[in-house]
Structure formats: C-alpha cells, structure tokens
Design a protein around this motif. Structure first.
Motif, PDB file in Angstrom:
ATOM      1  N   LYS A   1       3.973  -5.982  -2.225  1.00  0.00           N
ATOM      2  CA  LYS A   1       3.423  -5.087  -1.193  1.00  0.00           C
ATOM      3  C   LYS A   1       3.336  -3.657  -1.723  1.00  0.00           C
ATOM      4  CE  LYS A   1       4.595  -5.159   3.077  1.00  0.00           C
ATOM      5  NZ  LYS A   1       5.461  -5.137   4.296  1.00  0.00           N
ATOM      6  N   ALA A   2       4.346  -3.221  -2.456  1.00  0.00           N
ATOM      7  CA  ALA A   2       4.325  -1.861  -3.018  1.00  0.00           C
ATOM      8  C   ALA A   2       3.216  -1.728  -4.050  1.00  0.00           C
ATOM      9  CB  ALA A   2       5.679  -1.541  -3.642  1.00  0.00           C
ATOM     10  N   GLN A   3       3.088  -2.709  -4.934  1.00  0.00           N
ATOM     11  CA  GLN A   3       2.044  -2.655  -5.965  1.00  0.00           C
ATOM     12  C   GLN A   3       0.645  -2.654  -5.343  1.00  0.00           C
ATOM     13  OE1 GLN A   3       3.119  -6.076  -8.299  1.00  0.00           O
ATOM     14  NE2 GLN A   3       4.537  -4.932  -9.597  1.00  0.00           N
ATOM     15  N   ASN A   4       0.477  -3.395  -4.275  1.00  0.00           N
ATOM     16  CA  ASN A   4      -0.834  -3.451  -3.615  1.00  0.00           C
ATOM     17  C   ASN A   4      -1.277  -2.078  -3.128  1.00  0.00           C
ATOM     18  OD1 ASN A   4      -1.104  -6.188  -4.043  1.00  0.00           O
ATOM     19  ND2 ASN A   4      -0.444  -6.777  -1.983  1.00  0.00           N
ATOM     20  N   GLN A   5      -0.321  -1.229  -2.769  1.00  0.00           N
ATOM     21  CA  GLN A   5      -0.666   0.095  -2.261  1.00  0.00           C
ATOM     22  C   GLN A   5      -1.151   1.041  -3.366  1.00  0.00           C
ATOM     23  OE1 GLN A   5       1.989   1.796   0.759  1.00  0.00           O
ATOM     24  NE2 GLN A   5       3.004  -0.190   0.881  1.00  0.00           N
ATOM     25  N   LEU A   6      -1.012   0.613  -4.616  1.00  0.00           N
ATOM     26  CA  LEU A   6      -1.450   1.453  -5.737  1.00  0.00           C
ATOM     27  C   LEU A   6      -2.740   0.942  -6.373  1.00  0.00           C
ATOM     28  CD1 LEU A   6       2.003   1.987  -7.516  1.00  0.00           C
ATOM     29  CD2 LEU A   6       1.037   3.220  -5.570  1.00  0.00           C
ATOM     30  N   LYS A   7      -3.347  -0.078  -5.780  1.00  0.00           N
ATOM     31  CA  LYS A   7      -4.531  -0.693  -6.392  1.00  0.00           C
ATOM     32  C   LYS A   7      -5.802   0.133  -6.202  1.00  0.00           C
ATOM     33  CE  LYS A   7      -3.260  -5.561  -6.635  1.00  0.00           C
ATOM     34  NZ  LYS A   7      -3.608  -6.947  -6.219  1.00  0.00           N
ATOM     35  N   ARG A   8      -5.782   1.031  -5.210  1.00  0.00           N
ATOM     36  CA  ARG A   8      -6.928   1.912  -4.995  1.00  0.00           C
ATOM     37  C   ARG A   8      -6.539   3.338  -5.344  1.00  0.00           C
ATOM     38  NH1 ARG A   8      -9.414  -0.218   0.824  1.00  0.00           N
ATOM     39  NH2 ARG A   8      -9.910  -2.352   0.127  1.00  0.00           N
ATOM     40  N   SER A   9      -7.529   4.182  -5.560  1.00  0.00           N
ATOM     41  CA  SER A   9      -7.259   5.571  -5.925  1.00  0.00           C
ATOM     42  C   SER A   9      -6.412   6.263  -4.868  1.00  0.00           C
ATOM     43  CB  SER A   9      -8.578   6.330  -6.096  1.00  0.00           C
ATOM     44  OG  SER A   9      -9.317   5.799  -7.178  1.00  0.00           O
ATOM     45  N   PHE A  10      -5.477   7.069  -5.328  1.00  0.00           N
ATOM     46  CA  PHE A  10      -4.641   7.845  -4.416  1.00  0.00           C
ATOM     47  C   PHE A  10      -4.249   9.150  -5.106  1.00  0.00           C
ATOM     48  CE2 PHE A  10      -1.957   5.105  -6.926  1.00  0.00           C
ATOM     49  CZ  PHE A  10      -0.861   5.867  -7.271  1.00  0.00           C
ATOM     50  N   HIS A  11      -3.897  10.135  -4.307  1.00  0.00           N
ATOM     51  CA  HIS A  11      -3.562  11.448  -4.839  1.00  0.00           C
ATOM     52  C   HIS A  11      -2.053  11.675  -4.856  1.00  0.00           C
ATOM     53  CE1 HIS A  11      -7.837  12.354  -4.232  1.00  0.00           C
ATOM     54  NE2 HIS A  11      -7.647  13.349  -5.077  1.00  0.00           N
TER      55      HIS A  11
END
Length: 309
Positions: free
Chosen positions: A217-227
């Motif tokens: 679940k944590a890794q999934n939150q980093l799959k798209r661009s984020f600042h």
C-alpha cells in the motif's frame, strides 16, 4: 545505550496497537561542539541501529546524531510482539513525530532525515504526507525499498496477496531474503561489522501477509508523480546482485533490491532531487567495503553542503 561511547537512549511509549503495549527507542550521540544541526536515521526491515561509524562521521561534521528503533525492532522489541510486524506503515508516524519533536526541543534548528531500505520508504511517504512540516529540512535515502525485488509473475500476484492480507493478516510466508547478504556484512562470516544476530538475523523471521499489504500500500502511493518540498538525495548501488551464490557479486552489489526499481520510482519525486549510484555499494551502502562507503559519505556531505544543510 548498549553501544556506550557517548550513545544514549530514551524509550518513547506509544499508543497500544493490535498486539497491545508498544514502545520505540530514540538513540542519540551529540557532536563534541555545540550544534543546532541534527541527522535522524531510520533503519530498514530486519534491522536496528548499530552503525556507530555513521554516527561518528556526522558528529565529526558538526551534526548531532539521532536514530530510532521502531516498535517491534531491536531495542524496542517486547516479548508479546512479533518481530518487525506492522499493518500500516503510517502507524510509524507516531514514533517519527515524537522523535523529531524531541530533537527540536533539544535545540536543533535543522534536522535531516536519513532512511535505509524500508526506513527510506517510510520517510519518503512521511515527507510526501508532511510537505510543510517544520520538523525536518531535507531527506536522504539509502537504497529505499520502493518496490519488491521479485519476478514479473510474482509481482503480478502481489495485489492478490495484499488483498488476502486485509482479511487474514497473520498468515506467515517467507520474506524471500537469502542468508548470503547477512553473511556478507557480519564479522563472524565474510563482513567487518558486529551487531546482534538475534535482532538482525541472517535469515529474517517469516513475514505476515498484513506486513506485505502494509508495504505494498505504501509503495503504491509512490507510483505516480508527487512533490517533496525539501531537498532529496537518493542513493543506491551501481548494480544489483544477479547470482546470490557469487561471493564477489554479493560483496559489491545490492543483494536485496533491484536498483532499476529505485531509479524508476525516484523519477516520480518532483522537487530538488539528486540521485547517486555507488559502484561497489551493498544494499546498506554505509556497510559497504571502505572505498565504496567513502563515496557514500562524500556524496552525503557534498549534497548537504550544496543545499546549505
């Protein structure tokens, strides 16, 4: 603290979780000169803080050094708990925020986060979720656990495993780590480092499906661009180990993660970022052989200087 030589520890009581009473342990070693700068280190899976050389390096550069053993790891493990287990990585925000608050109250005006492997994943998620926090000023990542190092077929099965973990979190499975990595770093085998093999065994305890779900679940939150609004340094080995039975490979590459996964997810971090590959680096870069780890320290202190941290 058990490390002696100026290391001190403070136990941080936490809210009860699904296994009951829990604590974290904050370790510190102050720089010899008065300083208002600090580094806060977060260990990885099957790990705890023991890397005294790293603390001394930061102390010698004028940084007060802090590290935390997360709940159910190392100094913080309690007899009624399962080693290393968690259901949601964001639960660790409790001890991270408590630690960073203590660090600020002890007179540190600047704090740099430094996370290794799972600790790097947790701190990346923390920085993403706390972009405007005044408790930290930069982020350094040492081989962050941005993705599971599995075959393409096994990776396709992970969502199913994660889904099952929601309903039956306590089923255990092998963590998939070979003992070869541990043997490459501990002094009783082929390495040069001494640490507690009960707290960091060569073969980790089996993991719960609930743990796999938490990480996924944590890794999934980093799959798209984020600042991330603070400066970020991402470090990884120059190569991953292909043949785990090849001693030369195991002592000169990342035997746990695929460095291409780290590079891929690192590109999703928008802001002031720098990525550095360390030739000959191990999974925990600061446990690498001397030439490689000198490059790690050079990269970190150069980045800190460039960013005036």
């Amino acid at each position: 603290d058990i490390l002696r030589n100026g290391f001190e520890q403070r136990v941080i009581p936490l809210r009860n979780d699904y296994q009951g009473y829990a604590v974290a342990t904050l370790i510190r070693k102050k720089a010899q000169q008065n300083s208002a700068k600090a580094v806060f280190y977060l260990h990885g899976f099957n790990d705890y803080f023991f890397q005294t050389e790293m603390a001394d390096r930061f102390n010698s550069r004028g940084y007060n050094f802090y590290a935390v053993d997360l709940r159910k790891y190392g100094r913080s493990y309690l007899p009624h708990q399962k080693f290393n287990d968690i259901r949601n990585l964001k639960a660790y925000y409790e001890e991270i925020l408590a630690s960073l608050t203590i660090i600020r109250t002890e007179g540190n005006a600047e704090t740099i986060l430094l996370g290794h492997s799972t600790g790097g994943l947790i701190l990346t998620l923390f920085a993403k979720d706390h972009p405007d926090s005044d408790l930290y000023d930069g982020l350094m990542l040492n081989s962050p656990f941005f993705d599971f190092n599995l075959s393409p077929l096994t990776k396709k099965l992970l969502p199913i495993v994660s889904f099952i973990g929601k309903f039956i979190p306590n089923i255990t499975v092998s963590g998939g780590f070979s003992e070869k990595y541990g043997e490459s770093i501990h002094k009783d085998y082929f390495g040069e480092w001494n640490y507690n093999l009960k707290w960091k065994p060569n073969v980790p305890p089996k993991v719960n499906l609930g743990w796999i779900r938490a990480v996924k679940k944590a890794q999934n939150q980093l799959k798209r661009s984020f600042h991330i609004l603070k400066p970020v340094l991402i470090m990884h080995s120059g190569k991953s180990v292909i043949d785990i039975n090849d001693q030369q490979q195991v002592t000169s590459g990342d035997a746990i993660l695929n460095v291409n996964d780290i590079k891929r997810i690192a590109r999703n971090i928008k802001g002031s970022t720098e990525t550095v590959a360390i030739d000959g680096g191990l999974h925990d870069l600061i446990l690498s052989q001397k030439q490689a780890r000198e490059e790690v320290y050079a990269a970190m202190f150069s980045w800190l200087s460039k960013n005036k941290l």
